[in-house]
Design a protein around this motif. Structure first.
Motif, PDB file in Angstrom:
ATOM      1  N   CYS A 196      79.701  52.247  35.260  1.00 41.55           N
ATOM      2  CA  CYS A 196      79.388  53.632  35.607  1.00 41.55           C
ATOM      3  C   CYS A 196      77.945  53.717  36.083  1.00 41.55           C
ATOM      4  CB  CYS A 196      79.614  54.557  34.413  1.00 41.55           C
ATOM      5  SG  CYS A 196      78.617  54.161  32.962  1.00 41.55           S
ATOM      6  N   ASP A 197      77.601  54.830  36.722  1.00 36.95           N
ATOM      7  CA  ASP A 197      76.240  55.052  37.248  1.00 36.95           C
ATOM      8  C   ASP A 197      75.812  53.958  38.226  1.00 36.95           C
ATOM      9  OD1 ASP A 197      75.892  57.366  35.636  1.00 36.95           O
ATOM     10  OD2 ASP A 197      75.346  56.112  33.932  1.00 36.95           O
ATOM     11  N   ILE A 198      76.765  53.419  38.985  1.00 35.72           N
ATOM     12  CA  ILE A 198      76.478  52.363  39.951  1.00 35.72           C
ATOM     13  C   ILE A 198      76.100  52.988  41.305  1.00 35.72           C
ATOM     14  CG2 ILE A 198      77.412  50.332  41.131  1.00 35.72           C
ATOM     15  CD1 ILE A 198      77.058  49.959  38.104  1.00 35.72           C
ATOM     16  N   VAL A 199      75.092  52.388  41.948  1.00 35.45           N
ATOM     17  CA  VAL A 199      74.651  52.893  43.256  1.00 35.45           C
ATOM     18  C   VAL A 199      74.788  51.855  44.368  1.00 35.45           C
ATOM     19  CG1 VAL A 199      73.102  54.606  42.266  1.00 35.45           C
ATOM     20  CG2 VAL A 199      72.235  52.299  42.743  1.00 35.45           C
ATOM     21  N   GLU A 259      78.644  29.997  35.638  1.00 32.96           N
ATOM     22  CA  GLU A 259      78.460  28.558  35.482  1.00 32.96           C
ATOM     23  C   GLU A 259      77.066  28.107  35.902  1.00 32.96           C
ATOM     24  OE1 GLU A 259      80.525  24.336  36.958  1.00 32.96           O
ATOM     25  OE2 GLU A 259      81.312  26.276  37.656  1.00 32.96           O
ATOM     26  N   TYR A 260      76.507  28.756  36.917  1.00 35.04           N
ATOM     27  CA  TYR A 260      75.192  28.371  37.429  1.00 35.04           C
ATOM     28  C   TYR A 260      74.121  29.405  37.086  1.00 35.04           C
ATOM     29  CZ  TYR A 260      77.871  24.923  40.009  1.00 35.04           C
ATOM     30  OH  TYR A 260      78.707  23.882  40.342  1.00 35.04           O
ATOM     31  N   GLY A 261      74.439  30.344  36.201  1.00 33.66           N
ATOM     32  CA  GLY A 261      73.477  31.378  35.854  1.00 33.66           C
ATOM     33  C   GLY A 261      73.408  32.509  36.849  1.00 33.66           C
ATOM     34  N   GLN A 262      74.409  32.600  37.741  1.00 28.08           N
ATOM     35  CA  GLN A 262      74.383  33.629  38.777  1.00 28.08           C
ATOM     36  C   GLN A 262      74.575  35.039  38.236  1.00 28.08           C
ATOM     37  OE1 GLN A 262      76.723  31.187  38.327  1.00 28.08           O
ATOM     38  NE2 GLN A 262      78.557  31.573  39.569  1.00 28.08           N
ATOM     39  N   CYS A 263      75.051  35.145  36.989  1.00 29.61           N
ATOM     40  CA  CYS A 263      75.227  36.460  36.361  1.00 29.61           C
ATOM     41  C   CYS A 263      74.111  36.791  35.381  1.00 29.61           C
ATOM     42  CB  CYS A 263      76.578  36.528  35.652  1.00 29.61           C
ATOM     43  SG  CYS A 263      77.991  36.691  36.770  1.00 29.61           S
ATOM     44  N   ASP A 264      73.063  35.986  35.337  1.00 26.84           N
ATOM     45  CA  ASP A 264      71.958  36.223  34.411  1.00 26.84           C
ATOM     46  C   ASP A 264      70.993  37.269  34.971  1.00 26.84           C
ATOM     47  OD1 ASP A 264      73.004  34.408  32.662  1.00 26.84           O
ATOM     48  OD2 ASP A 264      71.711  32.750  33.300  1.00 26.84           O
ATOM     49  N   VAL A 265      71.493  38.483  35.110  1.00 29.80           N
ATOM     50  CA  VAL A 265      70.712  39.569  35.714  1.00 29.80           C
ATOM     51  C   VAL A 265      70.423  40.677  34.707  1.00 29.80           C
ATOM     52  CG1 VAL A 265      71.619  39.116  38.025  1.00 29.80           C
ATOM     53  CG2 VAL A 265      72.832  40.715  36.519  1.00 29.80           C
ATOM     54  N   LYS A 266      70.789  40.469  33.450  1.00 31.15           N
ATOM     55  CA  LYS A 266      70.663  41.519  32.439  1.00 31.15           C
ATOM     56  C   LYS A 266      69.225  41.993  32.281  1.00 31.15           C
ATOM     57  CE  LYS A 266      72.054  42.651  27.718  1.00 31.15           C
ATOM     58  NZ  LYS A 266      72.720  42.160  26.479  1.00 31.15           N
ATOM     59  N   GLY A 267      68.273  41.110  32.462  1.00 34.07           N
ATOM     60  CA  GLY A 267      66.868  41.475  32.286  1.00 34.07           C
ATOM     61  C   GLY A 267      66.205  42.048  33.515  1.00 34.07           C
ATOM     62  N   TRP A 268      66.932  42.109  34.615  1.00 32.19           N
ATOM     63  CA  TRP A 268      66.338  42.652  35.838  1.00 32.19           C
ATOM     64  C   TRP A 268      66.098  44.149  35.692  1.00 32.19           C
ATOM     65  CZ3 TRP A 268      69.125  40.385  40.770  1.00 32.19           C
ATOM     66  CH2 TRP A 268      68.895  39.001  40.830  1.00 32.19           C
ATOM     67  N   CYS A 269      65.000  44.624  36.250  1.00 35.99           N
ATOM     68  CA  CYS A 269      64.721  46.051  36.290  1.00 35.99           C
ATOM     69  C   CYS A 269      63.859  46.334  37.518  1.00 35.99           C
ATOM     70  CB  CYS A 269      64.025  46.523  35.020  1.00 35.99           C
ATOM     71  SG  CYS A 269      62.442  45.720  34.697  1.00 35.99           S
ATOM     72  N   GLY A 270      63.771  47.579  37.892  1.00 36.07           N
ATOM     73  CA  GLY A 270      62.959  47.936  39.055  1.00 36.07           C
ATOM     74  C   GLY A 270      63.569  47.520  40.371  1.00 36.07           C
ATOM     75  N   ILE A 271      64.895  47.276  40.392  1.00 41.19           N
ATOM     76  CA  ILE A 271      65.550  46.937  41.638  1.00 41.19           C
ATOM     77  C   ILE A 271      65.741  48.219  42.464  1.00 41.19           C
ATOM     78  CG2 ILE A 271      67.592  45.890  42.712  1.00 41.19           C
ATOM     79  CD1 ILE A 271      65.845  43.954  41.096  1.00 41.19           C
ATOM     80  N   GLN A 272      65.448  48.125  43.749  1.00 38.82           N
ATOM     81  CA  GLN A 272      65.562  49.290  44.627  1.00 38.82           C
ATOM     82  C   GLN A 272      66.990  49.776  44.730  1.00 38.82           C
ATOM     83  OE1 GLN A 272      63.979  49.262  48.556  1.00 38.82           O
ATOM     84  NE2 GLN A 272      62.112  48.179  48.003  1.00 38.82           N
ATOM     85  N   LYS A 273      67.159  51.091  44.809  1.00 38.79           N
ATOM     86  CA  LYS A 273      68.418  51.632  45.264  1.00 38.79           C
ATOM     87  C   LYS A 273      68.547  51.306  46.739  1.00 38.79           C
ATOM     88  CE  LYS A 273      68.400  55.622  42.148  1.00 38.79           C
ATOM     89  NZ  LYS A 273      68.469  57.099  42.079  1.00 38.79           N
ATOM     90  N   GLN A 274      69.806  51.286  47.242  1.00 33.90           N
ATOM     91  CA  GLN A 274      69.970  51.177  48.682  1.00 33.90           C
ATOM     92  C   GLN A 274      69.400  52.431  49.285  1.00 33.90           C
ATOM     93  OE1 GLN A 274      74.293  49.675  49.093  1.00 33.90           O
ATOM     94  NE2 GLN A 274      73.108  48.723  50.684  1.00 33.90           N
ATOM     95  N   ASP A 291      69.407  53.397  37.275  1.00 31.18           N
ATOM     96  CA  ASP A 291      68.108  53.211  36.638  1.00 31.18           C
ATOM     97  C   ASP A 291      67.393  51.944  37.087  1.00 31.18           C
ATOM     98  OD1 ASP A 291      69.585  51.249  35.399  1.00 31.18           O
ATOM     99  OD2 ASP A 291      69.316  51.997  33.358  1.00 31.18           O
ATOM    100  N   GLY A 292      67.951  51.248  38.094  1.00 35.40           N
ATOM    101  CA  GLY A 292      67.302  50.056  38.629  1.00 35.40           C
ATOM    102  C   GLY A 292      67.646  48.776  37.911  1.00 35.40           C
ATOM    103  N   THR A 293      68.540  48.842  36.928  1.00 33.83           N
ATOM    104  CA  THR A 293      69.014  47.629  36.266  1.00 33.83           C
ATOM    105  C   THR A 293      70.277  47.128  36.967  1.00 33.83           C
ATOM    106  OG1 THR A 293      70.310  48.895  34.654  1.00 33.83           O
ATOM    107  CG2 THR A 293      68.037  48.340  34.060  1.00 33.83           C
ATOM    108  N   VAL A 294      70.708  45.931  36.596  1.00 33.04           N
ATOM    109  CA  VAL A 294      71.824  45.283  37.280  1.00 33.04           C
ATOM    110  C   VAL A 294      72.846  44.799  36.257  1.00 33.04           C
ATOM    111  CG1 VAL A 294      72.485  43.440  38.889  1.00 33.04           C
ATOM    112  CG2 VAL A 294      70.283  44.594  39.154  1.00 33.04           C
ATOM    113  N   VAL A 295      74.121  44.962  36.579  1.00 31.04           N
ATOM    114  CA  VAL A 295      75.211  44.468  35.744  1.00 31.04           C
ATOM    115  C   VAL A 295      75.999  43.421  36.531  1.00 31.04           C
ATOM    116  CG1 VAL A 295      75.409  46.507  34.299  1.00 31.04           C
ATOM    117  CG2 VAL A 295      76.662  46.410  36.460  1.00 31.04           C
ATOM    118  N   SER A 296      76.752  42.581  35.816  1.00 31.22           N
ATOM    119  CA  SER A 296      77.481  41.510  36.484  1.00 31.22           C
ATOM    120  C   SER A 296      78.736  41.155  35.717  1.00 31.22           C
ATOM    121  CB  SER A 296      76.601  40.271  36.632  1.00 31.22           C
ATOM    122  OG  SER A 296      76.228  39.777  35.350  1.00 31.22           O
TER     123      SER A 296
END
Length: 299
Positions: A253-256, A281-296, A271-276
């Motif tokens: 929810c709240d996806i942009v 296997e290669y850490g491609q989903c290790d985005v839980k700590g990301w913040c401040g990502i731009q909206k489109q 809110d600028g965070t990322v879900v996955s």
């Protein structure tokens, strides 16, 4: 002020949309508010070497070939001055973009990179065995997308053109109309219509083209064998290959913004965070700590 129809307005906006998250085959990329870039996942060919990038306004992540799954990939960044950065695997010259200028959008496919210029023309570098880089004659283009062996271009009048391999009719888009966004997977192509419905062509072996019932869609992403749609209420839908759970997005929810890779899907929250979801296997989903990502955003 001159009158602009809803159709013209939507297509004009689409032309300047900036992709702020990207999912490659085995890596994920995020663009921060300050114009810097983050990346996680497979780093075999340096495709995550983006920490020194700055003034970036859009990102794109290349895929490995679905059949061979060799791990070769690259990452592209569009700068605010219309030039382009590239890192990663470059065997076929897909990263040879240092002389590009006046670019307003970028797309990456398997072993190639596509650039949309401000005058509506398109340039391409990389593998061209199936004619997927034969875009030099295109004009009036407002958005581009790249699959494994084919390239899609959205025109300013809402119609669509295609080049490259058409074995599974993934290039049969000439009858599409009123389209405002396009994307391309391994062997399929999808289009978002101005009324929020979807069209799709190409291989449908795992249901990646079963989109006819979708409504109220505002953004789309095509993975290798799955398709993702963002709804106007911030929820997400997905169909197609789900062996790794890459389609398990019904509780988001709240996806942009959304992006789809080979076996994973990522979503940008308001809110600028990322879900996955999907393979990590290669850490491609290790985005839980990301913040401040731009909206489109739109210029």
């Amino acid at each position: 002020m001159d009158y602009i129809s809803p159709k013209e307005s939507a297509l004009r906006v689409n032309r300047w949309a900036k992709n702020t998250i990207a999912a490659g085959s085995r890596h994920s990329v995020g663009l921060k508010f300050d114009g810097t870039v983050m990346a996680v996942g497979d780093h075999k060919h340096g495709q995550c070497n983006v920490s020194d990038w700055c003034n970036i306004v859009a990102v794109a992540a290349g895929n490995v070939h679905m059949a061979t799954n060799t791990g070769n990939a690259h990452t592209i960044g569009l700068k605010s001055d219309g030039t382009v950065e590239a890192v990663g695997w470059n065997k076929h010259g897909q990263c040879d973009v240092s002389d590009w200028s006046d670019i307003v959008a970028v797309a990456t496919g398997w072993r190639r990179t596509i650039g949309l210029k401000s005058d509506g023309s398109v340039i391409a570098v990389g593998r061209n065995n199936d004619g997927e880089c034969n875009v030099s004659g295109w004009h009036d283009i407002v958005a581009v997308a790249a699959g494994d062996w084919h390239t899609i271009g959205l025109k300013s009048d809402g119609t669509v053109t295609a080049a490259g391999n058409n074995r599974y009719r993934q290039c049969n888009v000439n009858d599409w109309c009123n389209i405002e966004a396009v994307d391309a997977g391994y062997l399929h192509s999808v289009g978002l219509k101005l009324d929020g419905t979807m069209v799709a062509v190409g291989q449908n072996k795992v249901g990646q083209c079963d989109l006819s019932s979708w409504r109220s869609i505002v953004a789309i992403a095509a993975g290798s064998k799955h398709t993702v749609g963002l709804k106007s209420d911030g929820t997400v839908m997905a169909v197609g290959w789900n062996e790794y759970g890459q389609c398990n997005v019904s509780d988001w929810c709240d996806i942009v913004a959304v992006a789809a890779g080979l076996t994973h899907t990522i979503g940008l929250k308001a809110d600028g965070t990322v879900v996955s979801v999907g393979s990590n296997e290669y850490g491609q989903c290790d985005v839980k700590g990301w913040c401040g990502i731009q909206k489109q955003h739109y210029d």
